[in-house]
Design a protein around this motif. Structure first.
Motif, PDB file in Angstrom:
ATOM      1  N   MET A   1      65.390 -28.752 -23.963  1.00 26.13           N
ATOM      2  CA  MET A   1      64.346 -28.325 -24.896  1.00 26.13           C
ATOM      3  C   MET A   1      63.727 -29.541 -25.583  1.00 26.13           C
ATOM      4  N   GLU A   2      64.588 -30.468 -25.962  1.00 19.36           N
ATOM      5  CA  GLU A   2      64.120 -31.651 -26.676  1.00 19.36           C
ATOM      6  C   GLU A   2      63.421 -32.647 -25.753  1.00 19.36           C
ATOM      7  N   THR A   3      64.061 -32.987 -24.645  1.00 17.20           N
ATOM      8  CA  THR A   3      63.515 -34.035 -23.778  1.00 17.20           C
ATOM      9  C   THR A   3      62.306 -33.572 -22.978  1.00 17.20           C
ATOM     10  N   ALA A   4      62.306 -32.306 -22.566  1.00 16.65           N
ATOM     11  CA  ALA A   4      61.200 -31.810 -21.755  1.00 16.65           C
ATOM     12  C   ALA A   4      60.180 -31.023 -22.579  1.00 16.65           C
ATOM     13  N   GLY A   5      60.489 -30.770 -23.850  1.00 14.73           N
ATOM     14  CA  GLY A   5      59.562 -30.045 -24.708  1.00 14.73           C
ATOM     15  C   GLY A   5      59.314 -28.619 -24.245  1.00 14.73           C
ATOM     16  N   ILE A   6      60.382 -27.950 -23.829  1.00 18.23           N
ATOM     17  CA  ILE A   6      60.253 -26.584 -23.300  1.00 18.23           C
ATOM     18  C   ILE A   6      61.022 -25.599 -24.164  1.00 18.23           C
ATOM     19  N   SER A   7      60.794 -24.323 -23.911  1.00 25.16           N
ATOM     20  CA  SER A   7      61.482 -23.274 -24.667  1.00 25.16           C
ATOM     21  C   SER A   7      62.912 -23.098 -24.150  1.00 25.16           C
ATOM     22  N   SER A   8      63.709 -22.397 -24.921  1.00 27.42           N
ATOM     23  CA  SER A   8      65.084 -22.121 -24.488  1.00 27.42           C
ATOM     24  C   SER A   8      65.078 -21.267 -23.220  1.00 27.42           C
ATOM     25  N   GLU A   9      64.131 -20.346 -23.109  1.00 29.48           N
ATOM     26  CA  GLU A   9      64.050 -19.504 -21.907  1.00 29.48           C
ATOM     27  C   GLU A   9      63.733 -20.345 -20.676  1.00 29.48           C
ATOM     28  N   GLN A  10      62.812 -21.293 -20.824  1.00 27.88           N
ATOM     29  CA  GLN A  10      62.484 -22.174 -19.703  1.00 27.88           C
ATOM     30  C   GLN A  10      63.694 -23.039 -19.331  1.00 27.88           C
ATOM     31  N   ALA A  11      64.399 -23.524 -20.335  1.00 27.12           N
ATOM     32  CA  ALA A  11      65.587 -24.341 -20.069  1.00 27.12           C
ATOM     33  C   ALA A  11      66.651 -23.516 -19.355  1.00 27.12           C
ATOM     34  N   MET A  12      66.842 -22.267 -19.781  1.00 30.73           N
ATOM     35  CA  MET A  12      67.833 -21.411 -19.110  1.00 30.73           C
ATOM     36  C   MET A  12      67.410 -21.134 -17.672  1.00 30.73           C
ATOM     37  N   ASP A  13      66.112 -20.974 -17.430  1.00 29.01           N
ATOM     38  CA  ASP A  13      65.628 -20.792 -16.057  1.00 29.01           C
ATOM     39  C   ASP A  13      65.941 -22.026 -15.222  1.00 29.01           C
ATOM     40  N   MET A  14      65.629 -23.193 -15.764  1.00 30.94           N
ATOM     41  CA  MET A  14      65.851 -24.440 -15.026  1.00 30.94           C
ATOM     42  C   MET A  14      67.331 -24.653 -14.725  1.00 30.94           C
ATOM     43  N   LEU A  15      68.191 -24.227 -15.633  1.00 32.05           N
ATOM     44  CA  LEU A  15      69.637 -24.430 -15.464  1.00 32.05           C
ATOM     45  C   LEU A  15      70.315 -23.246 -14.777  1.00 32.05           C
TER      46      LEU A  15
ATOM     47  N   ASP B   1      69.180 -38.074 -17.447  1.00 30.78           N
ATOM     48  CA  ASP B   1      68.299 -38.473 -18.551  1.00 30.78           C
ATOM     49  C   ASP B   1      67.827 -37.244 -19.323  1.00 30.78           C
ATOM     50  N   LEU B   2      67.365 -36.223 -18.601  1.00 28.18           N
ATOM     51  CA  LEU B   2      66.899 -34.997 -19.249  1.00 28.18           C
ATOM     52  C   LEU B   2      67.991 -34.334 -20.081  1.00 28.18           C
TER      53      LEU B   2
END
Length: 140
Positions: free
Chosen positions: A29-43, A119-120
């Motif tokens: 969320m911090e490094t990529a400037g995305i929402s928690s939902e987007q981060a959960m999708d990516m992970l 890094d991310l």
């Protein structure tokens, strides 16, 4: 290791996995400037796990050390030190497993290299050699 100690270790592993998952989401969320939902999708966080993750991201998370102090005397009659050691080992294993899962998910979902993924996720340089070794041994 006795069954009770194994149970404490497993409890630590589960809590370690959860804490690392939250840290990975926060870092993205911090490094990529995305929402928690987007981060959960990516992970690739499973749908059934998301409500608990959302709740934890919105509130204070109980520290692992306080969980050990509260739970160990209840869970076993072995010495507190043995139980704490088992919990700590399980906790570390769980965190490491999720780190690897998170890196693999970022490699797959966004095409990042393993270094870019680390890094991310804001993984410290001192932790990277062990991760690189584990990724290499798994063919990643």
């Amino acid at each position: 290791m006795c069954n009770l100690s194994q149970g404490v270790r497993q409890k630590g592993r589960v809590e370690g996995r959860f804490e690392e998952r939250l840290e990975s989401i926060r870092a993205l969320m911090e490094t990529a400037g995305i929402s928690s939902e987007q981060a959960m999708d990516m992970l690739k966080v499973k749908e059934q796990d998301r409500p608990e993750v959302r709740k934890a991201l919105g509130g204070a998370i109980r520290s692992a050390s306080s969980a050990v102090v509260e739970e160990v005397p209840v869970m076993c009659n072995l010495s507190q030190g043995i139980c704490q050691k088992a919990y700590a080992e399980g906790y570390a294993e769980g965190r490491f497993e999720v780190r690897l899962e998170s890196i693999r998910a970022l490699i797959e979902t966004v095409g990042a290299s393993s270094e870019q993924a680390m890094d991310l996720l804001e993984i410290k340089e001192q932790d990277r050699p062990e991760i690189r070794e584990a990724l290499a041994s798994s063919g990643c």
